[in-house]
Design a protein around this motif. Sequence first.
Motif, mmCIF file in Angstrom:
data_model
loop_
_atom_site.group_PDB
_atom_site.id
_atom_site.type_symbol
_atom_site.label_atom_id
_atom_site.label_comp_id
_atom_site.label_asym_id
_atom_site.label_seq_id
_atom_site.Cartn_x
_atom_site.Cartn_y
_atom_site.Cartn_z
ATOM 1 N N TRP A 37 30.243 28.250 46.772
ATOM 2 C CA TRP A 37 31.100 27.061 46.876
ATOM 3 C C TRP A 37 31.438 26.615 45.466
ATOM 4 N N ASP A 112 38.478 22.022 51.152
ATOM 5 C CA ASP A 112 38.345 22.512 52.517
ATOM 6 C C ASP A 112 39.690 22.390 53.217
ATOM 7 N N TRP A 183 37.341 27.634 53.036
ATOM 8 C CA TRP A 183 37.411 27.166 51.646
ATOM 9 C C TRP A 183 37.520 28.409 50.766
#
Length: 332
Positions: A37, A112, A183
């Motif tokens: 992430w 996102d 994402w």
Amino acid sequence: MKKCLWLFLAILSLLPCPGCEKKSVPKQPVKIGIDIWAGYAYAFIAREKGFFTKNGVNVELVLRDTTLETRKAYINHEIDGIFGLFSDMLMQNSEGTPARLVLVIDRSVKGDMLVGRPQFQTLRDLQGKTVGIEGINTFSHIFVLKLLENAGLQESEVKFKNINGRDVLTALEEGQIDAGHTWDPVKTAALNKGYRMLAHSGDLPGILIDGLFFRPEVIKGRPDDIRLIIKSLLEARAYAHANWDEAIALMAKAEGMPYEAMQNGVLGVKHLDLKDNVEVFRKSEDMGSLYWSFKTIVDFFITRGQMTMAPKFAEFIEPQFVMRLWQEEAQK
């Protein structure tokens, strides 16, 4: 004679003994779980640019592909702390695996997305369609349900399929789903292939928040290390924003992500600095505040029967380290 011998031995006992010095035992590293992430990828800056070392704290970043894998490692006591989602850790906390939020890392602004087939124009077009989410009653589920609710669609009007965020593009290509929550790097790849952005996290401020969490016993047993970890991360954040190209390349390499995807991912979040953290930890009813997010997420879980009673906000957060660092900054 005896008195002299006793005096000699007493003096001798006070002298240093070669080879008998007490050696300090190095601390075990603080193991922190992290997944793919862009939002908290600057933790790798703290490692690679030596901020952890400079501040005298031994940290091991334990990389996993998904949030589910990282959470599993936390539940199994394989790691001491975790970079995780506010909603997921709140749910995990209620299920008997305690965690305390010590630092808010980022808020997803456009990081996102709900991406769908090119022919879809709005979220209303998803009526009767299949939407991919990463797990039931997770951050992904909350995100998609809230988007649909705001668009006037009820949960029963859409079919859901459990699809890992990293597999959304593949699932779209194979016809398993019509839209999915994802994402970077998948978000950028899907848009480049012509899939349409139907909504993003900026449409729901305060729902998708990432932070650094530790076990209560780790916080109690190693408070200085926790403070130094937070200090190192904040220094790494500042370095990343001041040395953009180098930082993006380093973070992309660490997470096995293309440069473009990492850059888009970082641009899709708001990284909170020390001042932001001081403000966000304060209890406030304002929309988008940490307390507002806490209440919104807890209400969601209680309504769905996933929680029987609301946890206490003060028992889920641990602002002492942020506040101490803020005081130290003020004294400079």
